[in-house]
Enzyme design. Structure first.
Site, PDB file in Angstrom:
ATOM      1  N   SER A  71       0.817  -1.216   0.000  1.00 32.56           N
ATOM      2  CA  SER A  71       0.000   0.000   0.000  1.00 32.56           C
ATOM      3  C   SER A  71       0.849   1.265   0.000  1.00 32.56           C
ATOM      4  O   SER A  71       2.003   1.266   0.428  1.00 32.56           O
ATOM      5  CB  SER A  71      -0.918   0.025   1.229  1.00 32.56           C
ATOM      6  OG  SER A  71      -1.663  -1.160   1.299  1.00 32.56           O
TER       7      SER A  71
HETATM    8  N1  SAH Z   1      -1.101  -4.882   3.908  1.00 34.39           N
HETATM    9  C1  SAH Z   1      -0.397  -5.218   2.702  1.00 34.39           C
HETATM   10  C2  SAH Z   1      -1.226  -4.883   1.482  1.00 34.39           C
HETATM   11  C3  SAH Z   1      -1.363  -6.084   0.657  1.00 34.39           C
HETATM   12  S1  SAH Z   1      -2.485  -6.026  -0.694  1.00 34.39           S
HETATM   13  C4  SAH Z   1       0.964  -4.575   2.656  1.00 34.39           C
HETATM   14  O1  SAH Z   1       1.228  -3.674   3.454  1.00 34.39           O
HETATM   15  O2  SAH Z   1       1.796  -4.988   1.833  1.00 34.39           O
HETATM   16  C5  SAH Z   1      -3.822  -7.002  -0.082  1.00 34.39           C
HETATM   17  C6  SAH Z   1      -3.489  -8.408   0.340  1.00 34.39           C
HETATM   18  O3  SAH Z   1      -4.724  -9.018   0.731  1.00 34.39           O
HETATM   19  C7  SAH Z   1      -2.914  -9.290  -0.765  1.00 34.39           C
HETATM   20  O4  SAH Z   1      -1.709  -9.840  -0.325  1.00 34.39           O
HETATM   21  C8  SAH Z   1      -3.996 -10.347  -0.976  1.00 34.39           C
HETATM   22  O5  SAH Z   1      -3.471 -11.619  -1.326  1.00 34.39           O
HETATM   23  C9  SAH Z   1      -4.664 -10.376   0.379  1.00 34.39           C
HETATM   24  N2  SAH Z   1      -6.008 -10.941   0.375  1.00 34.39           N
HETATM   25  C10 SAH Z   1      -7.011 -10.746  -0.508  1.00 34.39           C
HETATM   26  N3  SAH Z   1      -8.105 -11.468  -0.163  1.00 34.39           N
HETATM   27  C11 SAH Z   1      -7.769 -12.132   0.986  1.00 34.39           C
HETATM   28  C12 SAH Z   1      -8.457 -13.045   1.826  1.00 34.39           C
HETATM   29  N4  SAH Z   1      -9.720 -13.430   1.595  1.00 34.39           N
HETATM   30  N5  SAH Z   1      -7.802 -13.531   2.901  1.00 34.39           N
HETATM   31  C13 SAH Z   1      -6.525 -13.158   3.172  1.00 34.39           C
HETATM   32  N6  SAH Z   1      -5.818 -12.315   2.416  1.00 34.39           N
HETATM   33  C14 SAH Z   1      -6.434 -11.797   1.331  1.00 34.39           C
END
Ligand code: SAH
Length: 224
Positions: A71
């Site tokens: 993010s």
């Molecule tokens: N907080 C992260 C942002 C990652 S983007 C950072 O700081 O890097 C969002 C993440 O949510 C992705 O890695 C994606 O795989 C995960 N995601 C999406 N749907 C999900 C679910 N149902 N359960 C767990 N993770 C999920």
């Protein structure tokens, strides 16, 4: 004399980039000193792929493995501030991704539980938590849309992927006066919402900003 700052042709040093990022965040409304200090002390280049390390201190989202993103620092700051963390809080994060947001949360809360649906991302994030010496992060491979019932209720919940609608399963795992922050919406642009428990099973709902997150998907990823 002769520091990088004197030469407009020299690449800006890392500390100058970091100072600029903090100024940008502050001017956009991330003013909580604890949140800013957590961002300042978290080396974002540790969480970005080699190809993008030079851009780690830019205020922009960057690609990570598995088609996901780390993010934008401003959004991380905004969401962390909106969560109103207390040092004793047990926090659930959905979507560990690179582990960057998890690390920021771990500096401001007692325990952080994080769920990720890609094994590869989770393994890499776990390596970073270990390298950074974090001892208060607990990880799980799974579908975060279902929360983490065995560890509920939580004081705070942060969802870092866009939920298509109100995340009822997660709200049910929040303490009566807890706070949940999540992007809500089906399209490319979603509403960042804050749900604050009223202590009687209801919630006050606020819309904080328009954001762009990858979607919260059902089930775990079949790929690695
Ligand atoms: N907080 C992260 C942002 C990652 S983007 C950072 O700081 O890097 C969002 C993440 O949510 C992705 O890695 C994606 O795989 C995960 N995601 C999406 N749907 C999900 C679910 N149902 N359960 C767990 N993770 C999920």
């Amino acid at each position: 004399m002769g520091g990088e700052g004197d030469n407009p042709m020299a690449p800006e040093g890392e500390s100058a980039q970091l100072a600029r990022l903090i100024l940008t965040l502050r001017s956009q409304g991330v003013t909580d000193p604890k949140v800013l200090s957590a961002i300042e002390t978290t080396p974002r280049e540790v969480f970005t792929p080699d190809l993008f390390k030079e851009r780690a201190w830019e205020d922009s989202a960057l690609p990570i493995a598995c088609g996901q993103t780390i993010s934008q620092p401003f959004i991380v700051g905004l969401m962390t501030q909106a969560l109103k963390l207390e040092p004793r809080a047990r926090v659930l994060e959905i979507g560990a991704g690179s582990g960057y947001q998890t690390t920021i949360l771990s500096k401001l809360a007692r325990l952080v539980y994080t769920v990720e649906r890609y094994r590869t991302l989770l393994r890499e994030a776990e390596g970073r938590f270990q390298a950074l010496g974090l001892t208060n992060v607990i990880t799980k491979f799974g579908d975060g849309g279902k929360g983490w019932p065995e560890q509920a209720p939580f004081d705070r919940i942060m969802v870092t992927a866009a939920a298509p609608s109100e995340p009822k399963a997660l709200l049910s795992q929040l303490k009566p006066n807890g706070v949940l922050v999540a992007p809500i919406g089906k399209g490319p642009v979603q509403s960042l919402r804050r749900y604050t428990g009223d202590g009687r099973g209801g919630f006050a709902v606020e819309t904080l900003a328009e954001v762009r997150f990858v979607p919260l998907l059902d089930g775990v990823a079949k790929e690695l």
